[in-house]
Design an enzyme around this catalytic site. Sequence first.
Site, PDB file in Angstrom:
ATOM      1  N   GLY A   1     -10.897  -1.076  -3.409  1.00 45.89           N
ATOM      2  CA  GLY A   1     -11.713  -2.231  -3.745  1.00 45.89           C
ATOM      3  C   GLY A   1     -11.908  -2.463  -5.230  1.00 45.89           C
TER       4      GLY A   1
ATOM      5  N   GLY B   1     -14.617   6.212  -5.775  1.00 45.22           N
ATOM      6  CA  GLY B   1     -13.792   6.367  -6.960  1.00 45.22           C
ATOM      7  C   GLY B   1     -12.537   7.152  -6.640  1.00 45.22           C
TER       8      GLY B   1
ATOM      9  N   GLU C   1      -7.863   4.344  -7.174  1.00 46.15           N
ATOM     10  CA  GLU C   1      -9.122   3.667  -7.451  1.00 46.15           C
ATOM     11  C   GLU C   1      -9.592   3.953  -8.872  1.00 46.15           C
ATOM     12  OE1 GLU C   1     -11.084   1.328  -7.424  1.00 46.15           O
ATOM     13  OE2 GLU C   1     -12.227   1.476  -5.557  1.00 46.15           O
TER      14      GLU C   1
ATOM     15  N   ARG D   1      -7.245   8.051   1.894  1.00 46.02           N
ATOM     16  CA  ARG D   1      -7.744   6.899   2.662  1.00 46.02           C
ATOM     17  C   ARG D   1      -6.775   5.726   2.583  1.00 46.02           C
ATOM     18  NH1 ARG D   1     -11.004   7.826  -1.848  1.00 46.02           N
ATOM     19  NH2 ARG D   1     -11.376   6.071  -3.253  1.00 46.02           N
TER      20      ARG D   1
ATOM     21  N   HIS E   1      -7.963  -0.214   1.771  1.00 44.01           N
ATOM     22  CA  HIS E   1      -7.943   0.836   2.798  1.00 44.01           C
ATOM     23  C   HIS E   1      -9.051   0.644   3.831  1.00 44.01           C
ATOM     24  CE1 HIS E   1     -11.573   2.736   1.240  1.00 44.01           C
ATOM     25  NE2 HIS E   1     -11.085   2.513   0.023  1.00 44.01           N
TER      26      HIS E   1
END
Length: 191
Positions: free
Chosen positions: A145, A21, A84, A59, A8
């Site tokens: 990520g 998170g 996430e 996001r 994102h």
Amino acid sequence: MQIGLIRHGLTDWNALGRIQGQSDIPLNEEGRRQASLLAERLAAGPIQWDHIISSHLQRAHETASIIAERLNIPLLEPDERLKERGFGQIEGLTWEERETKWGTDWETLELGQEKVDVLGTRAMEFMEATRQQFPDNNILVVSHGGLMSQLFTLLMKEQHSRRIGNLSLTILEWEAERWNTILYNNIDHLN
């Protein structure tokens, strides 16, 4: 079949170095601009993308929406497996704040983080289910990520060594019963 894995766009917490998170933090203006830049790159080819899917966190979902609109492709329902990693007590804190609170070895402490093997299992389950459901399609996936880093560790082993950048693009191709890396953690569209 090809899958384009996208992290994102930038958020205010990213810019401040805070771990997000599963906290539902929106994109900031720079994150929206980044998503538009990647959408232009994807629109220029060479791959024809069939649809896009994201995690439910705003996001990632907003990043996917911007790309879907530019490419004029369907945005599928969010997939929970793409969210996430849950970071428990460290969510919202910077590296410095974590060290101040728990010391330099805070990463070894049990602070409510989702276990890495659980994260990896759901990431791999998503990849297998998507491969089986859409064997003849090229799919864009917008996630996070932490999840993508664990996925790349499982798929690429020692080849995965760099931090996953905001709005980075990784392209994997299913061929000969395995995922092959075509492009890895690339941010040329942001330069």
